[in-house]
Design a protein around this motif. Structure first.
Motif, PDB file in Angstrom:
ATOM      1  N   ILE A  20      -5.584   4.436  10.010  1.00  0.00           N
ATOM      2  CA  ILE A  20      -5.322   5.818   9.600  1.00  0.00           C
ATOM      3  C   ILE A  20      -4.748   5.871   8.185  1.00  0.00           C
ATOM      4  O   ILE A  20      -5.145   6.705   7.361  1.00  0.00           O
ATOM      5  CB  ILE A  20      -4.360   6.499  10.597  1.00  0.00           C
ATOM      6  CG1 ILE A  20      -5.027   6.639  11.977  1.00  0.00           C
ATOM      7  CG2 ILE A  20      -3.920   7.873  10.094  1.00  0.00           C
ATOM      8  CD1 ILE A  20      -4.105   7.152  13.055  1.00  0.00           C
ATOM      9  N   SER A  21      -3.814   4.966   7.882  1.00  0.00           N
ATOM     10  CA  SER A  21      -3.228   4.954   6.537  1.00  0.00           C
ATOM     11  C   SER A  21      -4.279   4.625   5.491  1.00  0.00           C
ATOM     12  O   SER A  21      -4.249   5.154   4.372  1.00  0.00           O
ATOM     13  CB  SER A  21      -2.071   3.949   6.464  1.00  0.00           C
ATOM     14  OG  SER A  21      -2.543   2.614   6.610  1.00  0.00           O
ATOM     15  N   LEU A  22      -5.236   3.752   5.830  1.00  0.00           N
ATOM     16  CA  LEU A  22      -6.306   3.420   4.895  1.00  0.00           C
ATOM     17  C   LEU A  22      -7.136   4.661   4.562  1.00  0.00           C
ATOM     18  O   LEU A  22      -7.468   4.898   3.390  1.00  0.00           O
ATOM     19  CB  LEU A  22      -7.192   2.334   5.496  1.00  0.00           C
ATOM     20  CG  LEU A  22      -8.366   1.848   4.627  1.00  0.00           C
ATOM     21  CD1 LEU A  22      -7.869   1.264   3.317  1.00  0.00           C
ATOM     22  CD2 LEU A  22      -9.204   0.817   5.385  1.00  0.00           C
ATOM     23  N   LEU A  23      -7.439   5.484   5.568  1.00  0.00           N
ATOM     24  CA  LEU A  23      -8.176   6.729   5.329  1.00  0.00           C
ATOM     25  C   LEU A  23      -7.394   7.658   4.410  1.00  0.00           C
ATOM     26  O   LEU A  23      -7.955   8.265   3.483  1.00  0.00           O
ATOM     27  CB  LEU A  23      -8.468   7.427   6.658  1.00  0.00           C
ATOM     28  CG  LEU A  23      -9.478   6.757   7.595  1.00  0.00           C
ATOM     29  CD1 LEU A  23      -9.575   7.523   8.909  1.00  0.00           C
ATOM     30  CD2 LEU A  23     -10.849   6.691   6.928  1.00  0.00           C
ATOM     31  N   PHE A  34      -4.073   3.829  -7.046  1.00  0.00           N
ATOM     32  CA  PHE A  34      -4.308   4.181  -5.648  1.00  0.00           C
ATOM     33  C   PHE A  34      -5.387   3.293  -5.029  1.00  0.00           C
ATOM     34  O   PHE A  34      -5.342   2.995  -3.828  1.00  0.00           O
ATOM     35  CB  PHE A  34      -4.710   5.655  -5.540  1.00  0.00           C
ATOM     36  CG  PHE A  34      -3.584   6.612  -5.852  1.00  0.00           C
ATOM     37  CD1 PHE A  34      -2.264   6.246  -5.676  1.00  0.00           C
ATOM     38  CD2 PHE A  34      -3.856   7.887  -6.319  1.00  0.00           C
ATOM     39  CE1 PHE A  34      -1.225   7.122  -5.966  1.00  0.00           C
ATOM     40  CE2 PHE A  34      -2.838   8.784  -6.616  1.00  0.00           C
ATOM     41  CZ  PHE A  34      -1.513   8.396  -6.436  1.00  0.00           C
ATOM     42  N   GLY A  35      -6.365   2.872  -5.833  1.00  0.00           N
ATOM     43  CA  GLY A  35      -7.386   1.952  -5.338  1.00  0.00           C
ATOM     44  C   GLY A  35      -6.790   0.617  -4.921  1.00  0.00           C
ATOM     45  O   GLY A  35      -7.168   0.046  -3.884  1.00  0.00           O
ATOM     46  N   LEU A  36      -5.836   0.104  -5.704  1.00  0.00           N
ATOM     47  CA  LEU A  36      -5.151  -1.136  -5.333  1.00  0.00           C
ATOM     48  C   LEU A  36      -4.354  -0.968  -4.044  1.00  0.00           C
ATOM     49  O   LEU A  36      -4.276  -1.886  -3.222  1.00  0.00           O
ATOM     50  CB  LEU A  36      -4.230  -1.580  -6.476  1.00  0.00           C
ATOM     51  CG  LEU A  36      -4.913  -2.175  -7.712  1.00  0.00           C
ATOM     52  CD1 LEU A  36      -3.893  -2.432  -8.812  1.00  0.00           C
ATOM     53  CD2 LEU A  36      -5.652  -3.464  -7.361  1.00  0.00           C
ATOM     54  N   SER A  37      -3.761   0.206  -3.881  1.00  0.00           N
ATOM     55  CA  SER A  37      -3.026   0.476  -2.639  1.00  0.00           C
ATOM     56  C   SER A  37      -3.961   0.411  -1.437  1.00  0.00           C
ATOM     57  O   SER A  37      -3.603  -0.139  -0.384  1.00  0.00           O
ATOM     58  CB  SER A  37      -2.363   1.858  -2.709  1.00  0.00           C
ATOM     59  OG  SER A  37      -1.351   1.888  -3.698  1.00  0.00           O
ATOM     60  N   ALA A  38      -5.167   0.975  -1.583  1.00  0.00           N
ATOM     61  CA  ALA A  38      -6.139   0.925  -0.487  1.00  0.00           C
ATOM     62  C   ALA A  38      -6.557  -0.516  -0.187  1.00  0.00           C
ATOM     63  O   ALA A  38      -6.697  -0.901   0.986  1.00  0.00           O
ATOM     64  CB  ALA A  38      -7.361   1.777  -0.840  1.00  0.00           C
ATOM     65  N   ILE A  39      -6.736  -1.320  -1.220  1.00  0.00           N
ATOM     66  CA  ILE A  39      -7.144  -2.718  -1.029  1.00  0.00           C
ATOM     67  C   ILE A  39      -6.057  -3.512  -0.308  1.00  0.00           C
ATOM     68  O   ILE A  39      -6.341  -4.287   0.617  1.00  0.00           O
ATOM     69  CB  ILE A  39      -7.483  -3.361  -2.391  1.00  0.00           C
ATOM     70  CG1 ILE A  39      -8.757  -2.728  -2.963  1.00  0.00           C
ATOM     71  CG2 ILE A  39      -7.664  -4.872  -2.247  1.00  0.00           C
ATOM     72  CD1 ILE A  39      -9.058  -3.157  -4.389  1.00  0.00           C
ATOM     73  N   ALA A  76       0.828  -1.204   0.000  1.00  0.00           N
ATOM     74  CA  ALA A  76       0.000   0.000   0.000  1.00  0.00           C
ATOM     75  C   ALA A  76       0.863   1.255   0.000  1.00  0.00           C
ATOM     76  O   ALA A  76       0.608   2.201  -0.762  1.00  0.00           O
ATOM     77  CB  ALA A  76      -0.933  -0.004   1.211  1.00  0.00           C
ATOM     78  N   THR A  77       1.888   1.267   0.829  1.00  0.00           N
ATOM     79  CA  THR A  77       2.748   2.451   0.936  1.00  0.00           C
ATOM     80  C   THR A  77       3.524   2.694  -0.350  1.00  0.00           C
ATOM     81  O   THR A  77       3.563   3.817  -0.872  1.00  0.00           O
ATOM     82  CB  THR A  77       3.728   2.283   2.103  1.00  0.00           C
ATOM     83  OG1 THR A  77       2.997   2.046   3.309  1.00  0.00           O
ATOM     84  CG2 THR A  77       4.590   3.529   2.268  1.00  0.00           C
ATOM     85  N   GLY A  78       4.155   1.642  -0.870  1.00  0.00           N
ATOM     86  CA  GLY A  78       4.944   1.799  -2.091  1.00  0.00           C
ATOM     87  C   GLY A  78       4.107   2.221  -3.278  1.00  0.00           C
ATOM     88  O   GLY A  78       4.589   2.922  -4.176  1.00  0.00           O
ATOM     89  N   GLY A 137      -3.694  -6.139   4.567  1.00  0.00           N
ATOM     90  CA  GLY A 137      -2.677  -6.161   5.617  1.00  0.00           C
ATOM     91  C   GLY A 137      -3.281  -5.988   6.998  1.00  0.00           C
ATOM     92  O   GLY A 137      -2.892  -6.675   7.957  1.00  0.00           O
ATOM     93  N   LEU A 138      -4.250  -5.071   7.117  1.00  0.00           N
ATOM     94  CA  LEU A 138      -4.933  -4.868   8.395  1.00  0.00           C
ATOM     95  C   LEU A 138      -5.676  -6.138   8.818  1.00  0.00           C
ATOM     96  O   LEU A 138      -5.665  -6.510  10.003  1.00  0.00           O
ATOM     97  CB  LEU A 138      -5.905  -3.693   8.269  1.00  0.00           C
ATOM     98  CG  LEU A 138      -6.795  -3.394   9.479  1.00  0.00           C
ATOM     99  CD1 LEU A 138      -5.959  -3.066  10.703  1.00  0.00           C
ATOM    100  CD2 LEU A 138      -7.753  -2.248   9.166  1.00  0.00           C
ATOM    101  N   ALA A 139      -6.303  -6.809   7.862  1.00  0.00           N
ATOM    102  CA  ALA A 139      -7.030  -8.049   8.168  1.00  0.00           C
ATOM    103  C   ALA A 139      -6.092  -9.125   8.699  1.00  0.00           C
ATOM    104  O   ALA A 139      -6.400  -9.823   9.682  1.00  0.00           O
ATOM    105  CB  ALA A 139      -7.755  -8.532   6.913  1.00  0.00           C
TER     106      ALA A 139
END
Length: 563
Positions: free
Chosen positions: A94-97, A201-206, A33-35, A211-213
């Motif tokens: 927070i990063s997801l937001l 950016f949508g893929l980064s959010a997914i 997500a970050t990269g 990762g959170l899951a």
């Protein structure tokens, strides 16, 4: 990496290697997500927000600095209040937001300025509202991604009892980190450049959500941190108590010092110990301690353990400071390399063009490859020749040398690029492409990556090994703090160079980026000399009694030689 995975906690329900897939899954998802947004931020700002090239590089450096500094704040919160799991989980939310908000800037036309006409130098700048939304998205994404990055490293290491298993985990952690980064720098960046920013950016959010899951699903297996209040309060108390007792004469008797309510003297008071003046904070005077052994005046008396913790931090600070000047050239090089790639021939064959934001993936690839080579071949070879594994300080020293060589290579390649640009009279054509393959940038990036394979794991292992037990989460975040300060320092240095010299105009074909690289070579040589002096005078604190200085190491350091 070491493929030998043992189960050190097989008799317990929590901790051990059963937690590894969950923590690794979280690391991979959050790193992807970050990269996906950070690696291509310069290109996004130039193409979609009409930001000038050097200004875009500066914004990217500030974002990278925030991303790297916040792990320290997250580590302090984890050590003092919430624990690693809760800090990592909240940070991932927070990063997801932030990433979702960034995706909205790529989706809604009202959140971006009008695109520039082809060939036009007069572009509509972003409005205050557009800048506000953009900076809010970047701030949330940086804070969230940064808060989970090294907190997960400490959380993973805390699942193991043996230093050897912790060392193996650190190797796998960095391998997962760099491999996921390489995937995001290529696949997601390619989608952003060739399909759409919104999809990228949508893929980064997914991937952030995945990762959170992973992190949440493994909660029932984790060994949770024991929170005992802020360890930094105790360190500050040592300083205050030392100042208040500055006129008190030190004693050579062990019983004159305070060791806690149980009164057990576990730490000796050597007369020649460095920073001996700090012992005044634990020297008992009238009224400091109550009759039951508890503290009566907490800002006048501390335990010897608290004094020793502060002493450990002071000892390692000079070595830590050398890391800042090691990472500053890397920060400058990473942003300038993307600007160089934008002006070079990026075609590979007739149908494929390397995205400029993906050029840094070669750093990650070389690091991932050499992490394996170091563990499988170089460390065993070194152990056969010397009888011991390389120490963290030795690995960091190799990283210093390779980093300086990379800057020299960068200077030579940029000199060649400028000569070709001048030969084709491209100095006054900002959008022109210099007829020079972008593959010329690969050697310098490979050297940086190999250097990182030596010095990054070496620094994490050193800090985790040498920091006080109460600051373990903070210890692994110290490398991130180094990177954060380095990015901000690189931003200041680039701004200074722009003000004082003409080396960095918006059109780098008319500049002297090679001189910037040669200046970084000088910085690297001086910093290595400073590091060598610090390493030679440093003695490991938390290993066996027979430990030597940074120039050698015994078998007690084997796990950390691999980390």
């Amino acid at each position: 990496m070491d493929g030998r995975v043992n189960m050190p906690n097989s008799g317990s329900k929590r901790g051990g290697w059963i937690t590894f897939p969950f923590i690794t899954g979280a690391v991979v998802g959050l790193t992807l997500a970050t990269g996906g947004w950070l690696s291509n931020l310069i290109v996004y700002l130039i193409q979609e927000f009409n930001v000038k090239s050097i200004n875009a590089a500066q914004i990217s450096n500030i974002a990278s600095g925030c991303f790297s500094l916040f792990p320290v704040i997250g580590a302090v919160i984890a050590d003092s209040f919430l624990g690693s799991f809760f800090v990592a989980s909240i940070s991932a939310c927070i990063s997801l937001l932030g990433i979702v908000l960034l995706a909205l800037t790529a989706t809604l036309d009202s959140l971006r300025p009008q695109p520039c006409d082809d060939g036009s130098r007069l572009c509509t700048p972003p409005s205050k509202l557009q800048y506000a939304v953009l900076y809010t998205a970047l701030a949330l994404a940086c804070i969230g991604c940064g808060g989970s990055r090294f907190t997960l490293a400490t959380m993973g290491a805390n699942q193991f009892d043996k230093p050897k298993d912790q060392g193996i985990f650190f190797n796998w952690y960095f391998f997962s980190l760099y491999t996921a980064s390489a995937a995001s720098y290529t696949a997601i960046v390619y989608i952003e450049d060739n399909l759409s920013w919104r999809l990228g950016f949508g893929l980064s959010a997914i991937t952030n959500l995945i990762g959170l899951a992973f992190l949440l699903l493994g909660n029932r297996f984790y060994i949770n941190d024991k929170i005992e209040g802020s360890p930094f309060t105790g360190l500050v108390r040592v300083i205050v108590a030392t100042i208040r007792k500055r006129k008190v004469q030190l004693s050579s008797k062990t019983e004159d010092y305070y060791y806690g309510q149980d009164g057990i003297a576990e730490i000796a008071i050597p007369s020649k110990k460095r920073f001996r003046f700090l012992n005044r904070a634990a020297l008992q005077t009238e009224g400091d301690v109550q009759s039951d052994g508890s503290v009566a005046k907490p800002w006048r008396i501390c335990t010897m353990q608290q004094v020793e913790d502060l002493r450990k931090l002071i000892r390692i600070l000079p070595l830590w400071s050398t890391g800042v000047f090691l990472s500053t050239p890397i920060g400058i090089q990473s942003s300038l390399t993307i600007l160089q790639a934008l002006t070079m021939d990026r075609n590979v064959g007739p149908h494929f063009k390397i995205p400029s934001g993906s050029i840094l993936v070669f750093v990650l690839i070389s690091t991932s490859i050499f992490l394996t080579i170091i563990d499988r071949f170089l460390c065993p070879m070194w152990q056969k020749l010397t009888g011991s594994s390389p120490t963290p300080l030795q690995r960091i020293g190799v990283g210093h040398v390779l980093n300086t060589l990379s800057m020299a290579t960068s200077a030579l390649v940029e000199s060649k690029r400028l000569n070709i640009a001048q030969a084709h009279h491209l100095q006054d054509q900002p959008s022109s492409i210099v007829p020079m393959s972008v593959m010329w940038l690969f050697p310098q990036l490979a050297l940086v990556g190999i250097g990182e394979a030596f010095h990054f794991p070496g620094q994490v292992a050193l800090y985790y090994q040498e920091f006080p037990a109460s600051l373990k989460t903070t210890s692994t975040a110290m490398i991130s703090m180094i990177i954060g300060i380095a990015f901000y320092l690189s931003t200041a240095l680039v701004d200074l160079v722009r003000r004082v010299t003409g080396w960095l105009p918006d059109n780098i074909n008319d500049g002297r980026v090679d001189n910037v690289y040669w200046a970084l070579v000088v910085v690297g040589v001086l910093n290595f000399g400073y590091y060598y002096l610090c390493a030679c005078s440093y003695r490991y604190q938390n290993v066996g009694k027979g430990s030597e200085n940074g120039g050698s190491g015994g078998t007690d350091n084997e796990a950390y030689g691999k980390a």
